[in-house]
Every structure is written in C-alpha cells, then in structure tokens.
Design a protein around this motif. Structure first.
Motif, PDB file in Angstrom:
ATOM      1  N   ASP B  41     -13.804 -33.995  -3.861  1.00  0.00           N
ATOM      2  CA  ASP B  41     -14.886 -33.313  -4.587  1.00  0.00           C
ATOM      3  C   ASP B  41     -14.432 -31.933  -5.025  1.00  0.00           C
ATOM      4  N   ARG B  42     -13.863 -31.185  -4.088  1.00  0.00           N
ATOM      5  CA  ARG B  42     -13.518 -29.795  -4.374  1.00  0.00           C
ATOM      6  C   ARG B  42     -12.347 -29.683  -5.326  1.00  0.00           C
ATOM      7  N   TRP B  43     -11.385 -30.599  -5.232  1.00  0.00           N
ATOM      8  CA  TRP B  43     -10.285 -30.562  -6.193  1.00  0.00           C
ATOM      9  C   TRP B  43     -10.802 -30.865  -7.591  1.00  0.00           C
ATOM     10  N   MET B  44     -11.814 -31.750  -7.661  1.00  0.00           N
ATOM     11  CA  MET B  44     -12.341 -32.120  -8.971  1.00  0.00           C
ATOM     12  C   MET B  44     -13.333 -31.098  -9.508  1.00  0.00           C
ATOM     13  N   LYS B  45     -13.639 -30.073  -8.722  1.00  0.00           N
ATOM     14  CA  LYS B  45     -14.497 -28.994  -9.219  1.00  0.00           C
ATOM     15  C   LYS B  45     -13.793 -27.670  -8.933  1.00  0.00           C
ATOM     16  N   PRO B  46     -12.730 -27.385  -9.670  1.00  0.00           N
ATOM     17  CA  PRO B  46     -11.937 -26.187  -9.348  1.00  0.00           C
ATOM     18  C   PRO B  46     -12.693 -24.878  -9.571  1.00  0.00           C
ATOM     19  N   THR B 120     -19.152 -33.928 -12.423  1.00  0.00           N
ATOM     20  CA  THR B 120     -18.209 -34.974 -12.035  1.00  0.00           C
ATOM     21  C   THR B 120     -18.764 -35.761 -10.871  1.00  0.00           C
ATOM     22  N   GLY B 121     -18.379 -37.023 -10.791  1.00  0.00           N
ATOM     23  CA  GLY B 121     -18.771 -37.819  -9.629  1.00  0.00           C
ATOM     24  C   GLY B 121     -17.996 -37.393  -8.393  1.00  0.00           C
ATOM     25  N   GLY B 122     -16.790 -36.872  -8.618  1.00  0.00           N
ATOM     26  CA  GLY B 122     -15.991 -36.379  -7.507  1.00  0.00           C
ATOM     27  C   GLY B 122     -15.559 -37.467  -6.539  1.00  0.00           C
ATOM     28  N   GLY B 123     -15.245 -37.023  -5.338  1.00  0.00           N
ATOM     29  CA  GLY B 123     -14.846 -37.948  -4.284  1.00  0.00           C
ATOM     30  C   GLY B 123     -16.028 -38.738  -3.762  1.00  0.00           C
ATOM     31  N   GLN B 124     -17.223 -38.142  -3.868  1.00  0.00           N
ATOM     32  CA  GLN B 124     -18.427 -38.826  -3.399  1.00  0.00           C
ATOM     33  C   GLN B 124     -18.646 -40.124  -4.148  1.00  0.00           C
ATOM     34  N   ASN B 463      -2.390 -30.096 -13.515  1.00  0.00           N
ATOM     35  CA  ASN B 463      -3.203 -29.096 -12.841  1.00  0.00           C
ATOM     36  C   ASN B 463      -2.766 -27.687 -13.218  1.00  0.00           C
ATOM     37  N   VAL B 464      -1.442 -27.475 -13.333  1.00  0.00           N
ATOM     38  CA  VAL B 464      -0.933 -26.164 -13.748  1.00  0.00           C
ATOM     39  C   VAL B 464      -1.453 -25.819 -15.133  1.00  0.00           C
ATOM     40  N   LEU B 465      -1.453 -26.819 -16.005  1.00  0.00           N
ATOM     41  CA  LEU B 465      -1.812 -26.551 -17.397  1.00  0.00           C
ATOM     42  C   LEU B 465      -3.308 -26.379 -17.611  1.00  0.00           C
ATOM     43  N   THR B 466      -4.111 -26.923 -16.699  1.00  0.00           N
ATOM     44  CA  THR B 466      -5.548 -26.918 -16.980  1.00  0.00           C
ATOM     45  C   THR B 466      -6.383 -26.052 -16.043  1.00  0.00           C
ATOM     46  N   THR B 467      -5.812 -25.638 -14.917  1.00  0.00           N
ATOM     47  CA  THR B 467      -6.589 -24.738 -14.050  1.00  0.00           C
ATOM     48  C   THR B 467      -5.658 -23.662 -13.507  1.00  0.00           C
ATOM     49  N   ASP B 468      -6.228 -22.734 -12.768  1.00  0.00           N
ATOM     50  CA  ASP B 468      -5.341 -21.767 -12.126  1.00  0.00           C
ATOM     51  C   ASP B 468      -5.257 -22.000 -10.618  1.00  0.00           C
ATOM     52  N   ARG B 469      -5.747 -23.162 -10.161  1.00  0.00           N
ATOM     53  CA  ARG B 469      -5.619 -23.427  -8.730  1.00  0.00           C
ATOM     54  C   ARG B 469      -4.548 -24.485  -8.500  1.00  0.00           C
ATOM     55  N   PHE B 485      -3.887 -31.607  -1.918  1.00  0.00           N
ATOM     56  CA  PHE B 485      -4.125 -32.665  -2.890  1.00  0.00           C
ATOM     57  C   PHE B 485      -2.918 -32.851  -3.791  1.00  0.00           C
ATOM     58  N   ASP B 486      -2.427 -31.745  -4.362  1.00  0.00           N
ATOM     59  CA  ASP B 486      -1.273 -31.854  -5.265  1.00  0.00           C
ATOM     60  C   ASP B 486      -0.049 -32.415  -4.550  1.00  0.00           C
ATOM     61  N   LEU B 487       0.188 -31.952  -3.321  1.00  0.00           N
ATOM     62  CA  LEU B 487       1.327 -32.470  -2.567  1.00  0.00           C
ATOM     63  C   LEU B 487       1.143 -33.954  -2.273  1.00  0.00           C
ATOM     64  N   ALA B 488      -0.086 -34.334  -1.947  1.00  0.00           N
ATOM     65  CA  ALA B 488      -0.353 -35.755  -1.692  1.00  0.00           C
ATOM     66  C   ALA B 488      -0.061 -36.579  -2.942  1.00  0.00           C
TER      67      ALA B 488
END
Lengths: 114, 524, 104
Positions: B41-46, B120-124, B463-469, B485-488
């Motif tokens: 959820d949190r990764w999908m809502k940066p 977003t529906g997210g992880g839920q 993720n680098v190109l679209t957010t700053d997290r 998440f990114d490492l996974a």
C-alpha cells in the motif's frame, strides 16, 4: 536473538538426523564407512532430542503461540536450506551447521539472559 | 489391496490438484503478497509520509471524530482505526449509512484532512483478490475459491498418503534429472512447509465456513434471517444490532471514553473504536483492545452508551473455548501478530506453497508428455494445460509487476485510476496467456522468463524516474518500506533470471530416455 | 509390473463420474448431517448453541475431506455411495430424534 538460537538448534538436529540416512551420510562424511546401527540410532535420537529441545526453547522464549509458529517456520526454512545445500553444495553443510550453532550459542551469551 | 488404494489416492491427488491448480496458484500468490499488504500500500502511495506510531491516541480520536461528524453525521456506523503497528499504519476512518453508502479515508492528523495521495487499490486490493478474485460476482468467487481450497486440502492429504519415502526423501533434491527433479522439487516444497500448507488450507475453509456450510447453522437457528442474525450475535455480541431510537442526541466525546479505556488497559492498547448509531439517543461506542501481541485474533472490548458515556458491557478476549480455537486458527492464517522476521518466514512458506503448485502443474505436463511420446497419443488436454501453465506460472507474476508499473505510470488525475491499475494487471495476464498460446512451447517459456526478469528489474529504475522515494534516497534514509520493496523487486528479477538460464530447456524438452516408469517412485 | 495408464484406474468414465458425484454431493451431505447431529449432541450435553455449531462446522470440513478420499479408496462406485449415504441417513435420523435441543 531467540530466533537465531532456535534456528541453530533446529539445523543441528536436522543434520544429525541426516547423518543417520545413508544417502546423506555419504555426502557429509564421504571418507567414513557406513555408520553402525547403534551409531545411526544415536544420531537419530540425538537429532530428535535437539529438535525437541529447540521447541521447548521456542515456547519458553517466545511464548506458547508465537513460539510454536516460529518453531515450525524455522523448521521449514532449515529443511529447505538443507535440501538446497545437499543438492548443490553438500560439502558445505557441516561447516554451515557449525557456524549456525556457534551463532546460536553466541546469541545466548549476548542477549538471552538480559 | 494396498496397491489399489495407493493408485486411487495418486489419481485423486493428481486431479484434485490439477483441476483447481491455476485458481490455487492465484490464491497462493496474492495471499503471499498479502502478508506485506500495508507495505505494498505504502509503496503504491509514495505521497504518503512515513507512518508514525508515536502520536497520542486522544489527539487522533478527537481529529477522527471531528472529521466523521463533518463527513458522515447521518451514518449508521463509524469506525476509527488507530495506528499501532504495520497492520494499520495510518489513522483510518470508515463509515456506513443506512442505505449502504460507504466511505473510507486515511486521515492526516496534522492537517485534519485526508492525505492527498493517488487513488490506488494498493496491496489491500491484492489481499482482497485472494478470496474475492476479481470481476466475478462475490458469491461465485467465494464458491470457486472454496471449491479450490477443498481440492487443495484433498491434494495435501492424498499427497501425504502416497509419499512413500517421505522421511527418506526429506532433504532430497536432485537437479537436472528431468521428471525426477520436478518431483523432488514438488516434494521438498510440500514437505518442508507441510505444517503451514495444512494450516493455511484448513483455516482458509474456516474463514468462509458459514457460507460453505449454512445448513449446519440453520439446523440449530432456523433458516430465517433472524435466525442467522442470532447466531452472529451469540458469537460476536449483539451490540452492532442495536436499533436507532430516531431521536438525535449529541454523543459524548470519544476521547473521553478512550481515556476510560486507557485507564483500564494502559496507554497505546486501543486499536479501534466503533460507533453504532452516532448522534442518536441509542448510540453505542465499542472500544477494542489491540490484543496482547499473541496469536489470538481477538482482544477485550468495552461497550459504552454513546450519549451518556456509561460503561454497558465488557467482552473478554476469550468468551468460549471453541470460539477461541476458531480465533487462534484464523489468527494463524492472517499472521497479523508476526514481527518482521516471522513475517518473512510466512512469506517464505507462502512462496513454497505457490511453487509447490507450480511444480505440480509442470510435473503433470512433463509426465503426460513422456507418456504421449511413448504411446503416440498426444492430447489436446496436454497442450491446453501446457499453455495455460506458462501464461499463469510466469504470466501472473508479470501481471502483478504490470500492476506496479501502472501505479507509477498512470496519471494521478485519471478518473478511476485505481480500477485501471487492476485492468492493466489482468490485461497483461491475458496478453501473456495469448503469447503462451501462440508461441512454440520452449520459446514461450524462455520469452516469458525474459519478460518477467525485465519487468521486475526495471521497476526500481521506473521508481527513480517517477518518484523521489527511490533506492538512491531510501537506502541512505533508512526508508525501509521503499528500499525493501525495490530490493525485493531486484531479487525477484534475479530469481526469474536464474529461471531463464536454467529452466526452459528442462521444462520443454524432457529427454525421453532418462525417466523411469511414471508410477515407479510411487511403488517403491 | 503391470503398466499403469490413466485408463485402468478407475476402470471407466462413468464409474469415475459416479465416484466424483458421490464424493462431492454425497460427501457434502454426509458432512452436513454428521455436523448437524454433532451440534445437537453437544447442545444436549449442555454446550452452548453457538459453540456447538462452531465445533460442528470446523469438523465438518474434515468429514467432507474424509468422504472424498473414501469415495475413491473403496472398491466400487456402489460402495462409495452406500458408504456415504447410509451413515448420512443414520445421522439424519439420530439428529431428527434429538430435535433442536434447548435454546442457548
């Protein structure tokens, strides 16, 4: 910390059980002739006792519910790990087990008494 | 005779596993991801700030009540979820009106308004698809998942029955030996996590028990709605059914009732508050204890009169042994109590289950192809299963990857962007099924492994190109949700790369010579 | 050793279908009536109604699974049916005799 201890005991117990199996004994101790019946039985009993002891440690350190869940979970990870090691790096099994056991004992010394 | 028994159990194992196999794969994969639902959820809502668990509950409750009074004064039911841990990272509001209208918000205590984050529906959503599937009417989905789960349970029990050398083969995995290796892998994945598989499957059935076995309830309570309601009340308490008086009366401040609860339980133990008939003379406030961190899903709850603030009822965490058994079993399935290490072990076990299903599906094809090569009888069934296998075993993970890609690429203002993320997921799955149907089998496997590798390996870059997290920031900042998440994703990509290098040859072209008679290993 | 193909076991399509129906439908029936009987027995033994139903429902899934295995483990499709329907009838009769029992 408790998890490390439980894992070390579980892994050692499983390896003890494995040594009593001819297929794995050949992998772990290639130079030795097959174990005598008495010795194999001793390994199996020893392994079983280690597993039982690890369960008791888990229940004591983590509480009944979580302890049981953690024990089953660590057992799963250890079995899977051993299956991979026996398939791809059998000669590393004993070394890794010794390291895990040392880490487990270190875990007792470092954290558990606190 | 023993032989007949073993053969029939083997037959039953094959078919109870194969027929629901793809549904089970879907259920297991989304279910495994669900153990990280709030992280996803949190990764999908940066846009959301990192979760904090240090704000005083009194403040949060006051903010929540103010918002609910403004947003849903006519509601029949309010729900406030307080952030205690990763299971509920943010202050959550939910309400339901008499006509079934519902509202859901994550509230920022600083601004007293909902967080501004992409829809977003997210992880839920992945979590809920785990038993609701998607696009299907709810009851049909539940029926399908239930039937599949029963099939899984039958497959597990018959699998144990027929696995003759269960102890001898405990650690046995012999790679690069064709059908033998697939069977070994299937066995190790099943046996090593067997306690988990049995628990998760049986408890899965339990969740929907009253849907699957309504007659048992009816035989005791009658078939009427009233009867069913009585059963629910006897199990969970009757407070939620309190009828509204129809007379408006201002309710006491929730923060005041919270203080009563905290006086009784200590601080930081309240995990949610429910208000029945808010603003009515017959309002009720139920305050829930978050539990003691153990496996039991339920905690104590206090029921207050909403208008007068008097304590009406205390409901213990354990009301009866059978209910406690049920709650523990369901708690084991959900794993909400699990800390980080145990949570990863849950995920490991879930992945083992997912891979167990996948290897079973592949094994069936490999065996059938052997038999077909010998007897000359091919079978459209074989071709069908083979193609769906590719498109699902690789295609579904790729589709989930596409869900994450869509989350980063779809513009924030797109109406219904949450739905479109899911459409992207299922359209991708469909595309990969089509690809699997059209390409020669060996190429299909190779290409799909390659697609899977790319879609996950490039996600951190996206993720680098679209957010700053992104990784370059999250790693040094210790932002473990995002870094993890990114490492996974990179680890998953590595896994698919390993598959790309090693597996397509072994699945698609089984050497005819190496494998013994199909049932030999079952006989020894 | 005789070579086994899918066609020798169980012998023919209709018998497989019959066993499948016995397993799924007959099994469901048995699981339900056995559970209803159990729930009524428990209530008769002064267990609360909700608890009785809970225990019965949890066990019903095990009965269902067992019934499915039974339907394929026995020698003939006929035996599969009788082995499920006769106990189901027995449970139903006993459950009916017990009646709904005292309210919780």
């Amino acid at each position: 910390m408790a998890m490390l201890l439980i894992f070390g005991l579980v892994l050692t117990g499983l390896v003890a059980l494995a040594i009593a199996m001819p297929r794995h004994q050949r992998q772990l101790l290639p130079a030795r002739p097959p174990l005598t019946v008495a010795l194999a039985l001793a390994c199996r009993i020893g392994g079983a006792l280690l597993l039982l002891f690890s369960l008791l440690v888990a229940l004591r350190a983590l509480g009944g519910g979580i302890g049981a869940v953690a024990w089953f979970g660590l057992l799963t990870v250890a079995i899977a790990l051993l299956a991979l090691l026996f398939a791809y790096a059998p000669r590393k099994v004993l070394a890794i087990t010794v390291i895990a056991l040392l880490a487990a004992l270190a875990a007792i010394w470092v954290g558990w008494a606190a | 005779m023993k032989d007949f028994f073993r053969q029939s159990m083997a037959w039953l194992h094959t078919w109870s596993g194969l027929v629901p196999g793809w549904i089970l794969y879907f259920v297991f994969l989304t279910g495994t991801l669900a153990y990280f639902d709030t992280e996803i959820d949190r990764w999908m809502k940066p846009e959301m700030p990192p979760a904090r668990f240090d704000l005083p509950a009194a403040l949060l409750v006051e903010v929540a009540q103010q918002r609910l009074v403004a947003q849903a004064p006519e509601a029949q039911r309010w729900f406030v979820g307080l952030p205690l841990d990763r299971n509920q990272p943010y202050l959550r509001l939910f309400w339901e009106t008499a006509d079934g209208e519902r509202g859901n918000e994550l509230l920022d205590p600083a601004t007293r308004a909902p967080y501004a984050a992409r829809e977003t529906g997210g992880g839920q959503l992945l979590y809920r698809m785990h038993w609701n599937l998607h696009y299907l009417p709810r009851d049909l989905a539940w029926w399908l998942v239930g039937a599949a789960t029963l099939g899984m349970f039958v497959a597990l029990i018959t699998g144990i029955v027929i696995h003759v050398k269960i102890f001898k083969d405990f650690f046995t995995f012999r790679p690069a030996k064709g059908q033998r290796s697939w069977l070994d892998a299937h066995n190790v994945l099943s046996v090593s996590a067997l306690p988990f598989h049995l628990m998760i499957t049986f408890t899965g059935l339990l969740f929907m028990a009253s849907t699957y076995m309504p007659l048992i309830v009816a035989a005791q309570y009658g078939t009427s709605k009233e009867g069913q309601r009585r059963f629910v009340q006897e199990m969970f308490g009757a407070t939620r059914e309190t009828p509204a008086a129809g007379v408006a009366q201002p309710g006491v401040a929730l923060a005041q009732l919270l203080a009563s609860a905290e006086a009784r339980w200590g601080g930081g133990m309240v995990d949610s508050i429910e208000v029945i008939n808010p603003g009515d003379a017959n309002a009720r406030v139920i305050i829930h204890h978050g539990g003691d961190g153990g496996v039991l899903r339920s905690g104590e709850s206090l029921t207050f009169h909403g208008a007068s603030g008097g304590l009406l009822d205390t409901r213990a965490a354990v009301t009866s042994t059978p209910k406690a058994v049920r709650d523990v079993l369901l708690g084991l399935h959900e794993g909400l109590f699990a800390g980080p290490l145990l949570r990863w072990i849950y995920v490991f076990s879930g992945l083992a289950g997912t891979a167990m299903i996948a290897t079973g599906l592949v094994l069936w094809v490999v065996k059938r192809r052997q038999r077909a090569a010998k007897s000359g009888v091919g079978g459209r069934g074989l071709a069908l299963v083979e193609r769906i296998n590719i498109g699902t075993v690789i295609g579904l993970p790729v589709a989930i990857g596409a869900y994450f890609w869509a989350n980063r690429l779809l513009p924030a203002e797109l109406p219904g962007r949450g739905d479109w993320e899911v459409h992207a997921m299922f359209l991708t799955w469909l595309a990969l099924l089509a690809h699997a149907a059209l390409r020669p089998v060996a190429h299909a496997w190779t290409e799909q492994f390659a697609i899977a590798t790319l879609i996950f390996a490039l996600l951190p870059l996206l993720n680098v190109l679209t957010t700053d997290r992104h990784l370059l920031r999250s790693l040094p900042a210790g932002d473990w949700i995002f870094a993890g998440f990114d490492l996974a994703m990179l680890a998953i990509a590595a896994g698919f790369f390993w598959g790309l290098c090693r597996l397509p040859r072994r699945i698609a072209a089984t050497p005819a010579s190496d494998v013994p008679e199909p049932l030999a290993e079952l006989r020894s | 050793m005789a070579r086994r193909t899918a066609r020798t076991m169980p012998a023919d399509r209709w018998r497989v279908a019959s066993r499948l129906l016995a397993a799924l439908a007959g099994g469901y029936l048995l699981a339900n009536v056995a559970a209803i009987l159990l729930a009524r027995l428990l209530v008769w033994m002064s267990v609360s109604r909700a608890d009785g139903v809970l225990i019965a429902v949890m066990l019903s899934f095990l009965v269902y699974t067992g019934a499915v295995l039974w339907a394929f483990a026995v020698r003939s499709a006929t035996r599969a049916w009788t082995g499920l329907l006769v106990p189901a009838l027995g449970c139903a009769v006993l459950a009916w005799l017990l009646g709904e029992g005292a309210a919780s």
